[in-house]
Design a protein around this motif. Structure first.
Motif, short mmCIF file in Angstrom:
data_model
loop_
_atom_site.label_atom_id
_atom_site.label_comp_id
_atom_site.label_asym_id
_atom_site.label_seq_id
_atom_site.Cartn_x
_atom_site.Cartn_y
_atom_site.Cartn_z
N SER A 1 12.82 -7.64 4.25
CA SER A 1 12.17 -7.49 2.94
C SER A 1 10.68 -7.77 3.04
O SER A 1 9.86 -7.12 2.37
N ALA A 2 10.32 -8.75 3.87
CA ALA A 2 8.91 -9.07 4.06
C ALA A 2 8.17 -7.87 4.65
O ALA A 2 7.07 -7.51 4.20
N ILE A 3 8.77 -7.23 5.63
CA ILE A 3 8.14 -6.07 6.26
C ILE A 3 7.99 -4.94 5.25
O ILE A 3 6.93 -4.30 5.17
N ASP A 4 9.03 -4.69 4.47
CA ASP A 4 8.94 -3.63 3.45
C ASP A 4 7.79 -3.90 2.48
O ASP A 4 7.03 -2.99 2.12
N ALA A 5 7.68 -5.17 2.04
CA ALA A 5 6.63 -5.51 1.09
C ALA A 5 5.25 -5.40 1.72
O ALA A 5 4.30 -4.89 1.10
N TRP A 6 5.09 -5.87 2.96
CA TRP A 6 3.79 -5.74 3.62
C TRP A 6 3.42 -4.28 3.83
O TRP A 6 2.25 -3.91 3.76
N ARG A 7 4.41 -3.43 4.12
CA ARG A 7 4.12 -2.01 4.28
C ARG A 7 3.60 -1.42 2.96
O ARG A 7 2.72 -0.54 2.96
N ARG A 8 4.14 -1.89 1.83
CA ARG A 8 3.63 -1.41 0.54
C ARG A 8 2.18 -1.85 0.34
O ARG A 8 1.38 -1.11 -0.23
N VAL A 9 1.84 -3.06 0.81
CA VAL A 9 0.46 -3.52 0.70
C VAL A 9 -0.46 -2.60 1.50
O VAL A 9 -1.51 -2.16 1.01
N VAL A 10 -0.05 -2.29 2.73
CA VAL A 10 -0.89 -1.45 3.59
C VAL A 10 -1.01 -0.04 3.01
O VAL A 10 -2.07 0.59 3.11
N ALA A 11 0.06 0.45 2.37
CA ALA A 11 0.00 1.77 1.75
C ALA A 11 -1.02 1.79 0.62
O ALA A 11 -1.68 2.81 0.37
N LEU A 12 -1.18 0.66 -0.06
CA LEU A 12 -2.12 0.57 -1.17
C LEU A 12 -3.51 0.13 -0.73
O LEU A 12 -4.52 0.49 -1.34
N ARG A 13 -3.58 -0.66 0.34
CA ARG A 13 -4.84 -1.18 0.87
C ARG A 13 -4.82 -1.03 2.38
O ARG A 13 -4.45 -1.96 3.10
N ALA A 14 -5.23 0.13 2.87
CA ALA A 14 -5.12 0.42 4.30
C ALA A 14 -5.96 -0.51 5.16
O ALA A 14 -5.69 -0.66 6.35
N ASP A 15 -7.00 -1.14 4.59
CA ASP A 15 -7.88 -2.01 5.37
C ASP A 15 -7.55 -3.49 5.22
O ASP A 15 -8.37 -4.35 5.56
N ASP A 16 -6.36 -3.82 4.74
CA ASP A 16 -5.96 -5.22 4.57
C ASP A 16 -5.57 -5.78 5.94
O ASP A 16 -4.41 -5.69 6.37
N VAL A 17 -6.53 -6.36 6.63
CA VAL A 17 -6.29 -6.79 8.02
C VAL A 17 -5.32 -7.96 8.11
O VAL A 17 -4.57 -8.08 9.08
N ASP A 18 -5.30 -8.84 7.11
CA ASP A 18 -4.35 -9.95 7.14
C ASP A 18 -2.92 -9.43 7.11
O ASP A 18 -2.05 -9.94 7.83
N THR A 19 -2.67 -8.43 6.28
CA THR A 19 -1.32 -7.86 6.21
C THR A 19 -0.98 -7.11 7.49
O THR A 19 0.16 -7.19 7.98
N LEU A 20 -1.94 -6.42 8.09
CA LEU A 20 -1.70 -5.75 9.37
C LEU A 20 -1.32 -6.76 10.44
O LEU A 20 -0.41 -6.51 11.26
N PHE A 21 -2.00 -7.89 10.45
CA PHE A 21 -1.67 -8.95 11.42
C PHE A 21 -0.24 -9.47 11.19
O PHE A 21 0.54 -9.60 12.14
N ASN A 22 0.10 -9.76 9.94
CA ASN A 22 1.44 -10.27 9.63
C ASN A 22 2.51 -9.26 10.04
O ASN A 22 3.56 -9.63 10.57
N LEU A 23 2.25 -7.98 9.78
CA LEU A 23 3.21 -6.95 10.15
C LEU A 23 3.38 -6.88 11.67
O LEU A 23 4.51 -6.79 12.18
N ALA A 24 2.28 -6.91 12.41
CA ALA A 24 2.36 -6.84 13.87
C ALA A 24 3.18 -7.98 14.44
O ALA A 24 4.07 -7.78 15.27
N VAL A 25 2.91 -9.20 13.96
CA VAL A 25 3.63 -10.37 14.47
C VAL A 25 5.11 -10.32 14.11
O VAL A 25 5.99 -10.55 14.95
#
Length: 654
Positions: free
Chosen positions: A589-613
């Motif tokens: 669920s966390a990954i799904d939610a972070w993916r929605r963040v990136v879809a809305l804010r492609a330059d959200d580097v904190d979310t990209l980091f969380n997703l990668a980890v």
């Protein structure tokens, strides 16, 4: 009579009576030739919400209590046409085109289905969306009406089309007469809709009623739009009624919106309410002489101008103002020659009639306003001050005719986006009673980070004894935005103690108490806000943060999840949901939610980091590397050097 037949009520916003002709509206004119046309039909108010309240209840504005747009809610004690027909065995559906008729304003009473702006999935991602085009509204209505899986019970459908309303920007408009283009666009869509229903046989036993909520001045009497005056350009509306076995005819006897409920009930053979002030138009040509009440309250609500009330009796119209007006509509249809004389005996009788109608006005009820309400009303060119007591004395300077230039400048600011705080403040300087300009200016200042200026603008009027709830509420919000939560609490506590307290007031109070560390009191205030506006994403998100501060992560997660359901573009809610889901061990669920963040804010580097980890932890290496690569491409250095070091081994792996 059409016992047990269906009912299709169509209201077209801002449609002048003189546009009911073959050149402007061929489809509606054709429908009129099949049925009955009422040439002298009056709305009771030149604004959308009050007018529709009269159409749906059969009551005059002083009786139903909705006197303006946005600041009033129809009391549940008032019985709507939908409630009457539902009790008679009908299924009921409403399909409205503008936010000003959102269900929060009370007109959804009695409808099984109430489809408004927020129900149109084509615009679900645009939270500021405030109106829908006619084809979108009619498509929803057609699907509901033609639903073959529904029961065989008769139906009542109300369809509201907003297109003739400003801004005049109909698709394909030539621009030479943009208002007429809007009218033709709505008429074409309505004609196609009726044609589809007729070909399918759906209209074989259907009463069709088409009218407008009000007209449009188009510059007559100096008014560009509507709301300030009660001249025929905004108060006379088209009315067409058609149905099988009902015959046809053209009627010149006066009719009014309060006649629609008794007429529809009479035509269907449904018992009516003898206490309703209107009468069935089935006997329009034989009824006794009547007086028709009109009012225009927007000048008072918005700018502190004298409230306008008027009455039409036969061919005479009397407008009660500091500078009274009397017109002979038979010889002066354009209302250009004021023949008022204080010694005219007709005036005394008309004054008494007005006094009788306004003697016991209904109590005012406020809608559950939240933080998006004013912005959406503003986008439609609607805004007003709060409901307030009417003083006893007005001078000629308060006559709407004298306030007109400032009112027009205000509408111009709204039409250009409503964000020129300096222009709005100039209006307040010119007329301190111009509450709507003061409130919009304060909101713009708060939104643009100039909250201390908003405080200075509001404090002088918030301290007077009869300051409206709206002014005090906005001042509390300004204190909060200026970093003064203690002063915000002091102001907002008095606001929420008033009977017209809004969701926005409770929300601001909750946020202020949370900033002061008063978690329990903050949650209580935010609970009240959510109960008033359960679909308001910002309100529920603030409660999620308060739950988090109280250590209740499960409730915070539940609120965040609901926000993402009702407002799927709310980035902060997705971030919070992702974090809380991850903490709870629910990494998918966390990954799904972070993916929605990136879809809305492609330059959200904190979310990209969380997703990668997190993807790496779950063994989803390729996806993790893709997120890590995007992170390294976008993350500024040296701010994110530590995170880059953490991800380096992931990218080095084969």
């Amino acid at each position: 009579m059409l016992d047990g037949g269906n009912v299709l009520l169509v209201t077209i916003d801002t449609l002048r009576a003189d546009r009911l002709n073959d050149a402007a509206m061929p489809a509606l004119s054709a429908l009129g030739r099949e049925g009955h046309v009422f040439r002298t039909t009056y709305a009771h108010a030149p604004l959308t919400a009050p007018s529709h309240a009269s159409i749906l209840t059969g009551l005059l504005p002083p009786a139903h209590g909705v006197r303006g747009n946005g600041a009033f809610r129809l009391d549940q004690a008032r019985v709507t046409l939908a409630e009457r027909l539902k009790a008679a065995g009908y299924r009921t559906g409403a399909f409205v085109a503008a936010f000003v008729l959102d269900s929060r304003f009370g007109l959804a009473q009695g409808f099984d289905r109430y489809e408004g702006v927020d129900d149109d999935r084509a615009f679900a991602a645009d939270f500021a969306f405030a109106e829908r085009r006619a084809p979108a509204v009619l498509a929803g209505a057609e699907a509901w009406i033609s639903n073959r899986t529904a029961s065989v019970q008769p139906w009542f459908a109300w369809v509201h089309l907003f297109d003739p309303h400003a801004p005049y920007d109909a698709p394909g408009s030539s621009g030479s007469n943009a208002y007429n283009d809007e009218v033709r666009y709505a008429d074409t869509a309505l004609g196609e809709f009726l044609g589809q229903l007729r070909r399918s046989g759906t209209l074989d036993r259907t009463l069709i009623v088409v009218t407008a909520d009000h007209g449009e001045s188009l510059g007559e009497h100096g008014e560009t739009s509507h709301g300030l005056f009660a001249y025929d350009s905004t108060m006379r509306v088209p009315l067409v009624m058609s149905g099988p076995s009902l015959g046809s005819g053209v009627h010149t006897a006066p009719a009014a919106h309060i006649d629609l409920v008794p007429t529809i009930l009479d035509t269907l053979g449904v018992p009516t309410d003898a206490a309703l002030p209107g009468r069935s138009l089935r006997t329009a040509d034989t009824g006794p002489p009547r007086m028709i009440y009109l009012e225009a309250q927007d000048g008072w609500l918005a700018a502190g101008a004298a409230p306008l009330s008027a009455v039409v009796s036969g061919h005479v119209k009397f407008i009660d103002l500091p500078e009274p007006e009397l017109y002979d509509l038979e010889t002066d249809g354009g209302e250009t020659r004021n023949v008022y004389s204080a010694s005219d005996r007709r005036v005394r009788a008309l004054e008494r009639a007005l006094a009788s109608i306004a003697a016991n006005p209904s109590a005012v009820h406020a809608p559950p306003r939240d933080s998006d309400t004013e912005k959406r009303l503003r986008s439609l060119g609607y805004t007003s001050g709060g409901a307030r007591a009417v003083p006893m004395d007005f001078s000629s300077a308060d006559d709407p005719k004298r306030v007109l230039p400032l009112y027009e400048r205000f509408l111009t600011v709204l039409a250009s986006g409503g964000r020129d705080a300096d222009a709005l403040r100039a209006l307040v300087d010119a007329r301190p009673a111009f509450e709507a300009a003061r409130l919009v200016a304060a909101s713009v200042l708060i939104e643009s980070g100039r909250a201390t200026e908003a405080v200075s603008l509001l404090e002088p009027v918030a301290s007077i004894p009869d300051a409206t709830v709206s002014v005090r509420e906005r001042l509390g919000a300004a204190h909060l935005a200026a970093g003064r939560p203690d002063r915000a609490v002091a102001m907002l506590e008095s606001v929420v103690a008033a009977p017209l307290a809004s969701a926005d007031a409770w929300n601001a109070l909750g946020v202020a108490r949370a900033q002061l560390g008063q978690t329990k009191q903050a949650l209580a205030a935010l609970d009240a806000a959510v109960s008033l506006a359960p679909a308001a994403g910002r309100v529920r998100f603030n409660r999620a943060l308060a739950h988090l501060a109280a250590g209740d992560r499960a409730s915070a997660r539940a609120d965040a999840a609901l926000v993402t359901t009702t407002q799927p573009d709310f980035v902060d809610a997705w971030r919070l949901l992702a974090t809380l889901s991850h903490e709870a061990g629910d990494r998918p669920s966390a990954i799904d939610a972070w993916r929605r963040v990136v879809a809305l804010r492609a330059d959200d580097v904190d979310t990209l980091f969380n997703l990668a980890v997190t993807l790496d932890e779950m063994g989803r290496r390729e996806e993790a590397r893709a997120m890590a690569s995007r992170f390294l491409e976008l993350a500024p250095r040296p701010t994110y050097d530590r995170e880059a070091e953490i991800l380096a081994p992931l990218l080095a792996r084969q």
